[in-house]
Write a protein that holds these residues in place. Structure first.
Motif, PDB file in Angstrom:
ATOM      1  N   ASN A  89       7.149 -17.759   7.724  1.00 56.66           N
ATOM      2  CA  ASN A  89       8.575 -17.676   8.040  1.00 56.66           C
ATOM      3  C   ASN A  89       9.191 -16.528   7.242  1.00 56.66           C
ATOM      4  N   MET A  90       8.661 -15.334   7.487  1.00 55.97           N
ATOM      5  CA  MET A  90       9.136 -14.138   6.798  1.00 55.97           C
ATOM      6  C   MET A  90       9.190 -13.000   7.812  1.00 55.97           C
ATOM      7  N   THR A  91       9.963 -11.991   7.495  1.00 58.76           N
ATOM      8  CA  THR A  91       9.940 -10.772   8.301  1.00 58.76           C
ATOM      9  C   THR A  91       8.791  -9.935   7.750  1.00 58.76           C
ATOM     10  N   ILE A  92       7.933  -9.443   8.648  1.00 55.90           N
ATOM     11  CA  ILE A  92       6.716  -8.778   8.177  1.00 55.90           C
ATOM     12  C   ILE A  92       6.690  -7.330   8.655  1.00 55.90           C
ATOM     13  N   VAL A  93       6.341  -6.426   7.753  1.00 53.94           N
ATOM     14  CA  VAL A  93       6.031  -5.046   8.147  1.00 53.94           C
ATOM     15  C   VAL A  93       4.619  -4.786   7.669  1.00 53.94           C
ATOM     16  N   VAL A  94       3.734  -4.452   8.605  1.00 57.24           N
ATOM     17  CA  VAL A  94       2.317  -4.344   8.247  1.00 57.24           C
ATOM     18  C   VAL A  94       1.750  -3.051   8.808  1.00 57.24           C
ATOM     19  N   SER A  95       1.080  -2.256   7.957  1.00 55.90           N
ATOM     20  CA  SER A  95       0.408  -1.066   8.492  1.00 55.90           C
ATOM     21  C   SER A  95      -1.010  -1.456   8.844  1.00 55.90           C
ATOM     22  N   LEU A  96      -1.452  -0.971   9.989  1.00 60.11           N
ATOM     23  CA  LEU A  96      -2.759  -1.363  10.516  1.00 60.11           C
ATOM     24  C   LEU A  96      -3.443  -0.157  11.133  1.00 60.11           C
ATOM     25  N   HIS A  97      -4.767  -0.132  11.059  1.00 60.12           N
ATOM     26  CA  HIS A  97      -5.525   0.885  11.793  1.00 60.12           C
ATOM     27  C   HIS A  97      -6.102   0.322  13.087  1.00 60.12           C
ATOM     28  N   ASP A  98      -6.191  -1.013  13.169  1.00 62.60           N
ATOM     29  CA  ASP A  98      -6.833  -1.637  14.321  1.00 62.60           C
ATOM     30  C   ASP A  98      -5.774  -1.910  15.400  1.00 62.60           C
ATOM     31  N   LEU A  99      -5.814  -1.106  16.461  1.00 64.99           N
ATOM     32  CA  LEU A  99      -4.774  -1.225  17.501  1.00 64.99           C
ATOM     33  C   LEU A  99      -4.885  -2.535  18.265  1.00 64.99           C
ATOM     34  N   ASN A 100      -6.109  -3.058  18.413  1.00 66.52           N
ATOM     35  CA  ASN A 100      -6.260  -4.340  19.105  1.00 66.52           C
ATOM     36  C   ASN A 100      -5.607  -5.451  18.300  1.00 66.52           C
ATOM     37  N   MET A 101      -5.800  -5.388  16.982  1.00 66.33           N
ATOM     38  CA  MET A 101      -5.176  -6.389  16.114  1.00 66.33           C
ATOM     39  C   MET A 101      -3.647  -6.249  16.188  1.00 66.33           C
ATOM     40  N   ALA A 102      -3.175  -5.000  16.154  1.00 67.16           N
ATOM     41  CA  ALA A 102      -1.722  -4.759  16.209  1.00 67.16           C
ATOM     42  C   ALA A 102      -1.150  -5.346  17.492  1.00 67.16           C
ATOM     43  N   ASP A 103      -1.836  -5.117  18.606  1.00 61.30           N
ATOM     44  CA  ASP A 103      -1.353  -5.637  19.883  1.00 61.30           C
ATOM     45  C   ASP A 103      -1.281  -7.166  19.854  1.00 61.30           C
ATOM     46  N   GLY A 104      -2.246  -7.771  19.139  1.00 60.58           N
ATOM     47  CA  GLY A 104      -2.301  -9.227  19.107  1.00 60.58           C
ATOM     48  C   GLY A 104      -1.260  -9.874  18.213  1.00 60.58           C
ATOM     49  N   ILE A 105      -0.877  -9.205  17.116  1.00 60.11           N
ATOM     50  CA  ILE A 105      -0.020  -9.914  16.147  1.00 60.11           C
ATOM     51  C   ILE A 105       1.407  -9.383  16.038  1.00 60.11           C
ATOM     52  N   CYS A 106       1.660  -8.179  16.551  1.00 60.85           N
ATOM     53  CA  CYS A 106       2.980  -7.585  16.291  1.00 60.85           C
ATOM     54  C   CYS A 106       3.954  -7.845  17.440  1.00 60.85           C
ATOM     55  N   ASP A 107       5.191  -8.154  17.088  1.00 61.86           N
ATOM     56  CA  ASP A 107       6.239  -8.236  18.102  1.00 61.86           C
ATOM     57  C   ASP A 107       6.600  -6.826  18.553  1.00 61.86           C
ATOM     58  N   GLU A 108       6.611  -5.913  17.553  1.00 67.93           N
ATOM     59  CA  GLU A 108       6.928  -4.518  17.853  1.00 67.93           C
ATOM     60  C   GLU A 108       6.043  -3.609  17.020  1.00 67.93           C
ATOM     61  N   VAL A 109       5.858  -2.394  17.472  1.00 69.94           N
ATOM     62  CA  VAL A 109       5.106  -1.417  16.683  1.00 69.94           C
ATOM     63  C   VAL A 109       5.928  -0.137  16.550  1.00 69.94           C
ATOM     64  N   LEU A 110       5.698   0.541  15.432  1.00 74.05           N
ATOM     65  CA  LEU A 110       6.263   1.880  15.203  1.00 74.05           C
ATOM     66  C   LEU A 110       5.069   2.805  15.035  1.00 74.05           C
ATOM     67  N   VAL A 111       4.997   3.833  15.865  1.00 77.97           N
ATOM     68  CA  VAL A 111       3.866   4.764  15.775  1.00 77.97           C
ATOM     69  C   VAL A 111       4.347   6.052  15.124  1.00 77.97           C
ATOM     70  N   LEU A 112       3.638   6.479  14.069  1.00 81.46           N
ATOM     71  CA  LEU A 112       3.984   7.715  13.367  1.00 81.46           C
ATOM     72  C   LEU A 112       2.870   8.732  13.540  1.00 81.46           C
ATOM     73  N   LYS A 113       3.246  10.005  13.566  1.00 84.49           N
ATOM     74  CA  LYS A 113       2.257  11.093  13.542  1.00 84.49           C
ATOM     75  C   LYS A 113       2.884  12.263  12.801  1.00 84.49           C
ATOM     76  N   ASP A 114       2.188  12.809  11.831  1.00 84.86           N
ATOM     77  CA  ASP A 114       2.698  13.943  11.048  1.00 84.86           C
ATOM     78  C   ASP A 114       4.114  13.670  10.516  1.00 84.86           C
ATOM     79  N   GLY A 115       4.378  12.417  10.185  1.00 82.49           N
ATOM     80  CA  GLY A 115       5.679  12.063   9.617  1.00 82.49           C
ATOM     81  C   GLY A 115       6.786  11.887  10.636  1.00 82.49           C
ATOM     82  N   TYR A 116       6.475  12.003  11.930  1.00 83.40           N
ATOM     83  CA  TYR A 116       7.490  11.842  12.982  1.00 83.40           C
ATOM     84  C   TYR A 116       7.233  10.565  13.768  1.00 83.40           C
ATOM     85  N   PRO A 117       8.295   9.766  14.041  1.00 83.39           N
ATOM     86  CA  PRO A 117       8.110   8.604  14.908  1.00 83.39           C
ATOM     87  C   PRO A 117       7.774   9.041  16.335  1.00 83.39           C
ATOM     88  N   GLN A 118       6.754   8.391  16.918  1.00 80.66           N
ATOM     89  CA  GLN A 118       6.331   8.730  18.281  1.00 80.66           C
ATOM     90  C   GLN A 118       6.773   7.668  19.277  1.00 80.66           C
TER      91      GLN A 118
END
Ligand SMILES: Nc1ncnc2c1ncn2[C@@H]1O[C@H](COP(=O)(O)OP(=O)(O)OP(=O)(O)O)[C@@H](O)[C@H]1O
Length: 260
Positions: free
Chosen positions: A190-219
């Protein structure tokens, strides 16, 4: 404390006053109790963003609010009652036992120089059970495996009972069983979670939303099934990515190849 919403507005960061930004203006919100995944290739700025969220360093521009409070208008102690972090390659204090490390998580909730209360010990007990750490409670952390140490650092953060929990690649070092346990734990908190992940399948399974970054810019920012398109993933990670849906679970499965 109950989960609180997180509002990040126009934050950027650069090393030194005249340095080039390694994180350019980034904005997003996470609803109370939501799970945000921060994704991107090596050097994209994920850890830099996370360091701003757990108040390790102030943003060069912009603001971060937890439950309506600007985190830099709070004392360090008050901020630690609201935000906890589990970091990559975090070195715990060798010489302390697992129990002593987890107990440290209660520090922001205690008056200066006071010892653990009955409530503190109950919270610590619950956390040790939840992370299956009871058999290791009296071991020196220096004698633990990488995966066991990682679970201790998660336990310490949970003992802190924050409103927002920031996790930097929390499944590093963990075997499949313990990865699944951490994933299920993340979904059940019961917490708000921000988690960095390398596994996109895992991210798809657990995240309500994702933020994608590249070279310091949000994509891209939004629900994984709309943001993580083949095109965006291929462009961001410089691979040929293809997403399929597994049956019967409907879970996402990405496959990758080097471009020709
Ligand atoms: N204090 C600093 N001084 C100079 N450069 C820095 C500093 N902190 C971060 N950087 C640079 O900023 C960029 C982003 O780093 P960051 O650690 O945020 O990336 P990341 O997305 O977490 O990468 P990884 O997936 O490899 O952990 C990198 O090029 C890094 O070298």
């Amino acid at each position: 404390m109950r989960a609180a919403d997180l509002a990040v507005k126009d934050v950027s960061w650069a090393p030194g006053k005249s340095g080039q930004p390694v994180l350019h203006s980034t904005s997003f919100t996470v609803a109370a109790g939501g799970v945000l995944g921060v994704l991107g290739p090596n050097g994209a700025g994920k850890s830099t963003l996370l360091r701003l969220l757990y108040r390790f360093q102030p943003p060069q521009t912009g603001s971060i609010h937890v439950g309506g409070h600007n985190i830099w208008s709070l004392s360090a102690r008050a901020a630690a009652r609201r935000i906890a972090a589990v970091l990559q390659e975090q070195t715990p204090s060798f010489g302390l036992t697992v129990l002593e490390i987890v107990r440290l998580g209660r520090t922001p909730h205690r008056a200066a120089f006071s010892s653990s209360s009955r409530k503190d010990e109950q919270i610590i007990d619950r956390v040790l059970d939840r992370l299956s750490l009871r058999p290791l409670a009296h071991r020196d952390v220096g004698t633990l495996s990488g995966g066991e140490r990682q679970r201790v650092m998660v336990a310490r953060a949970l003992a802190q009972e924050p409103q927002v929990l920031v996790l930097d690649e929390p499944t590093n070092h963990l075997d499949i069983r313990h990865q699944l346990e951490i994933v299920s734990l993340i979904r059940g908190l019961n917490m708000t979670i921000v988690v960095s992940l390398h596994d996109l399948n895992m991210a798809d399974g657990i995240c309500d939303e994702v933020l994608v970054l590249k070279d310091g810019y949000p994509q891209g920012f939004g629900p994984p099934n709309t943001v993580l398109t083949d095109y965006l993933v291929s462009k961001t990670f410089r691979v040929d990515a293809q997403r399929e849906r597994l049956t019967p679970s409907g879970a996402a499965h990405f496959s990758f190849a080097l471009p020709n």
